[in-house]
Design a protein around this motif. Structure first.
Motif, PDB file in Angstrom:
ATOM      1  N   ARG A 183      48.129  40.889  36.584  1.00  0.00           N
ATOM      2  CA  ARG A 183      47.378  39.664  35.307  1.00  0.00           C
ATOM      3  C   ARG A 183      47.820  40.654  34.109  1.00  0.00           C
ATOM      4  O   ARG A 183      48.425  39.747  33.083  1.00  0.00           O
ATOM      5  CB  ARG A 183      46.388  39.456  35.257  1.00  0.00           C
ATOM      6  CG  ARG A 183      46.008  38.632  36.004  1.00  0.00           C
ATOM      7  CD  ARG A 183      44.811  37.539  36.208  1.00  0.00           C
ATOM      8  NE  ARG A 183      44.049  36.678  37.249  1.00  0.00           N
ATOM      9  CZ  ARG A 183      42.730  35.940  36.948  1.00  0.00           C
ATOM     10  NH1 ARG A 183      42.309  36.214  36.206  1.00  0.00           N
ATOM     11  NH2 ARG A 183      42.691  35.532  37.863  1.00  0.00           N
ATOM     12  N   LEU A 184      48.250  41.840  34.381  1.00  0.00           N
ATOM     13  CA  LEU A 184      48.581  42.859  33.215  1.00  0.00           C
ATOM     14  C   LEU A 184      49.829  43.101  32.832  1.00  0.00           C
ATOM     15  O   LEU A 184      50.625  42.646  31.930  1.00  0.00           O
ATOM     16  CB  LEU A 184      47.690  44.142  33.283  1.00  0.00           C
ATOM     17  CG  LEU A 184      46.488  44.437  33.249  1.00  0.00           C
ATOM     18  CD1 LEU A 184      46.216  45.783  33.699  1.00  0.00           C
ATOM     19  CD2 LEU A 184      46.417  43.960  32.043  1.00  0.00           C
ATOM     20  N   ALA A 185      50.086  42.593  34.665  1.00  0.00           N
ATOM     21  CA  ALA A 185      52.185  42.722  34.117  1.00  0.00           C
ATOM     22  C   ALA A 185      52.556  41.690  33.383  1.00  0.00           C
ATOM     23  O   ALA A 185      53.954  42.102  32.801  1.00  0.00           O
ATOM     24  CB  ALA A 185      52.380  42.361  35.533  1.00  0.00           C
ATOM     25  N   GLY A 186      51.566  40.454  33.665  1.00  0.00           N
ATOM     26  CA  GLY A 186      52.494  39.725  32.974  1.00  0.00           C
ATOM     27  C   GLY A 186      51.746  39.183  31.545  1.00  0.00           C
ATOM     28  O   GLY A 186      53.388  38.983  30.448  1.00  0.00           O
ATOM     29  N   MET A 207      37.825  40.216  40.387  1.00  0.00           N
ATOM     30  CA  MET A 207      38.982  40.520  40.510  1.00  0.00           C
ATOM     31  C   MET A 207      38.587  41.776  40.750  1.00  0.00           C
ATOM     32  O   MET A 207      38.269  42.051  40.185  1.00  0.00           O
ATOM     33  CB  MET A 207      39.711  40.003  39.767  1.00  0.00           C
ATOM     34  CG  MET A 207      41.478  40.918  38.818  1.00  0.00           C
ATOM     35  SD  MET A 207      41.976  40.522  37.273  1.00  0.00           S
ATOM     36  CE  MET A 207      40.098  39.751  36.390  1.00  0.00           C
ATOM     37  N   ASN A 208      39.792  41.832  42.192  1.00  0.00           N
ATOM     38  CA  ASN A 208      40.370  43.338  42.796  1.00  0.00           C
ATOM     39  C   ASN A 208      41.592  43.623  41.722  1.00  0.00           C
ATOM     40  O   ASN A 208      42.121  43.740  40.822  1.00  0.00           O
ATOM     41  CB  ASN A 208      40.618  43.534  44.039  1.00  0.00           C
ATOM     42  CG  ASN A 208      41.971  42.500  44.114  1.00  0.00           C
ATOM     43  OD1 ASN A 208      42.744  42.739  43.320  1.00  0.00           O
ATOM     44  ND2 ASN A 208      42.091  42.213  45.038  1.00  0.00           N
ATOM     45  N   THR A 209      41.251  45.181  42.149  1.00  0.00           N
ATOM     46  CA  THR A 209      42.166  46.153  41.096  1.00  0.00           C
ATOM     47  C   THR A 209      43.585  45.377  41.336  1.00  0.00           C
ATOM     48  O   THR A 209      44.783  45.626  40.107  1.00  0.00           O
ATOM     49  CB  THR A 209      42.188  47.624  41.571  1.00  0.00           C
ATOM     50  OG1 THR A 209      41.279  47.837  41.250  1.00  0.00           O
ATOM     51  CG2 THR A 209      43.630  48.107  40.910  1.00  0.00           C
ATOM     52  N   VAL A 210      44.096  44.541  41.818  1.00  0.00           N
ATOM     53  CA  VAL A 210      45.262  44.366  41.936  1.00  0.00           C
ATOM     54  C   VAL A 210      46.050  43.229  41.429  1.00  0.00           C
ATOM     55  O   VAL A 210      46.712  42.982  41.000  1.00  0.00           O
ATOM     56  CB  VAL A 210      45.767  44.170  43.633  1.00  0.00           C
ATOM     57  CG1 VAL A 210      47.160  43.853  44.470  1.00  0.00           C
ATOM     58  CG2 VAL A 210      45.711  45.925  44.825  1.00  0.00           C
ATOM     59  N   ASP A 211      45.094  42.236  41.388  1.00  0.00           N
ATOM     60  CA  ASP A 211      44.430  41.485  40.999  1.00  0.00           C
ATOM     61  C   ASP A 211      44.901  41.791  39.173  1.00  0.00           C
ATOM     62  O   ASP A 211      45.803  40.556  38.542  1.00  0.00           O
ATOM     63  CB  ASP A 211      44.070  40.598  41.367  1.00  0.00           C
ATOM     64  CG  ASP A 211      43.770  39.561  42.207  1.00  0.00           C
ATOM     65  OD1 ASP A 211      44.608  39.319  42.808  1.00  0.00           O
ATOM     66  OD2 ASP A 211      43.005  39.644  42.971  1.00  0.00           O
ATOM     67  N   LEU A 212      44.364  43.208  38.914  1.00  0.00           N
ATOM     68  CA  LEU A 212      44.115  43.081  37.894  1.00  0.00           C
ATOM     69  C   LEU A 212      45.584  43.758  37.069  1.00  0.00           C
ATOM     70  O   LEU A 212      46.114  43.194  36.092  1.00  0.00           O
ATOM     71  CB  LEU A 212      43.256  44.137  37.499  1.00  0.00           C
ATOM     72  CG  LEU A 212      42.759  44.913  36.427  1.00  0.00           C
ATOM     73  CD1 LEU A 212      42.900  43.705  34.237  1.00  0.00           C
ATOM     74  CD2 LEU A 212      42.201  45.912  36.017  1.00  0.00           C
ATOM     75  N   ALA A 213      46.049  43.547  37.866  1.00  0.00           N
ATOM     76  CA  ALA A 213      47.511  44.955  37.965  1.00  0.00           C
ATOM     77  C   ALA A 213      48.317  43.626  37.170  1.00  0.00           C
ATOM     78  O   ALA A 213      49.363  43.934  36.835  1.00  0.00           O
ATOM     79  CB  ALA A 213      48.304  45.931  39.061  1.00  0.00           C
ATOM     80  N   LEU A 243      40.356  41.223  30.806  1.00  0.00           N
ATOM     81  CA  LEU A 243      40.429  41.639  32.060  1.00  0.00           C
ATOM     82  C   LEU A 243      40.023  42.779  32.585  1.00  0.00           C
ATOM     83  O   LEU A 243      39.723  42.136  33.651  1.00  0.00           O
ATOM     84  CB  LEU A 243      42.321  41.032  31.503  1.00  0.00           C
ATOM     85  CG  LEU A 243      43.172  39.804  31.686  1.00  0.00           C
ATOM     86  CD1 LEU A 243      44.718  40.533  31.471  1.00  0.00           C
ATOM     87  CD2 LEU A 243      43.305  38.673  32.545  1.00  0.00           C
ATOM     88  N   ALA A 244      39.989  43.824  31.860  1.00  0.00           N
ATOM     89  CA  ALA A 244      39.962  44.670  33.074  1.00  0.00           C
ATOM     90  C   ALA A 244      37.937  44.738  33.047  1.00  0.00           C
ATOM     91  O   ALA A 244      37.210  45.246  33.289  1.00  0.00           O
ATOM     92  CB  ALA A 244      39.621  46.365  32.749  1.00  0.00           C
ATOM     93  N   ALA A 245      36.780  43.890  31.914  1.00  0.00           N
ATOM     94  CA  ALA A 245      35.719  43.692  32.150  1.00  0.00           C
ATOM     95  C   ALA A 245      36.357  42.711  33.428  1.00  0.00           C
ATOM     96  O   ALA A 245      34.503  43.016  34.090  1.00  0.00           O
ATOM     97  CB  ALA A 245      35.676  43.241  31.176  1.00  0.00           C
ATOM     98  N   GLN A 246      36.303  41.752  33.487  1.00  0.00           N
ATOM     99  CA  GLN A 246      36.363  40.772  34.935  1.00  0.00           C
ATOM    100  C   GLN A 246      36.701  41.954  36.405  1.00  0.00           C
ATOM    101  O   GLN A 246      36.434  41.380  37.373  1.00  0.00           O
ATOM    102  CB  GLN A 246      37.123  40.108  34.779  1.00  0.00           C
ATOM    103  CG  GLN A 246      37.068  38.931  33.688  1.00  0.00           C
ATOM    104  CD  GLN A 246      37.843  38.534  33.734  1.00  0.00           C
ATOM    105  OE1 GLN A 246      38.641  36.878  34.584  1.00  0.00           O
ATOM    106  NE2 GLN A 246      37.833  37.134  32.008  1.00  0.00           N
ATOM    107  N   ALA A 247      37.084  42.304  36.268  1.00  0.00           N
ATOM    108  CA  ALA A 247      37.784  43.223  37.735  1.00  0.00           C
ATOM    109  C   ALA A 247      36.539  43.697  37.561  1.00  0.00           C
ATOM    110  O   ALA A 247      35.309  44.584  37.756  1.00  0.00           O
ATOM    111  CB  ALA A 247      38.686  44.783  36.818  1.00  0.00           C
ATOM    112  N   GLU A 248      36.625  44.316  39.365  1.00  0.00           N
ATOM    113  CA  GLU A 248      35.497  44.848  40.953  1.00  0.00           C
ATOM    114  C   GLU A 248      35.368  45.963  39.965  1.00  0.00           C
ATOM    115  O   GLU A 248      36.297  46.996  39.616  1.00  0.00           O
ATOM    116  CB  GLU A 248      36.177  44.131  41.434  1.00  0.00           C
ATOM    117  CG  GLU A 248      35.680  42.819  41.990  1.00  0.00           C
ATOM    118  CD  GLU A 248      35.753  42.959  43.455  1.00  0.00           C
ATOM    119  OE1 GLU A 248      37.100  43.735  44.206  1.00  0.00           O
ATOM    120  OE2 GLU A 248      36.221  41.659  43.887  1.00  0.00           O
TER     121      GLU A 248
END
Length: 65
Positions: free
Chosen positions: A9-12, A1-7, A33-38
């Protein structure tokens, strides 16, 4: 998952945060979630909750001479 995808998911997740104070369970979800981010080479990631929103900031690593 890239930073945009992380953001996204965090927004939800941030929609359930009350008074800008996430619960311990919400922080665990954020860390999962952050652990899954690139990783972004040469940068560190900061996650914050502000007014019911989550934000992700990338900061360049500083070298100590």
């Amino acid at each position: 998952m890239n930073t945009v995808d992380l953001a996204r998911r965090l927004a939800g997740l941030a929609l359930t945060v009350e008074r800008d104070r996430p619960t311990a369970a919400q922080w665990v979800a954020v860390m999962a979630l952050a652990a899954q981010a690139e990783l972004v080479p040469g940068h560190t990631r900061e996650v914050g909750f502000i007014a019911g929103r989550a934000c992700v900031h990338l900061h360049p690593l500083k070298s100590i001479a």
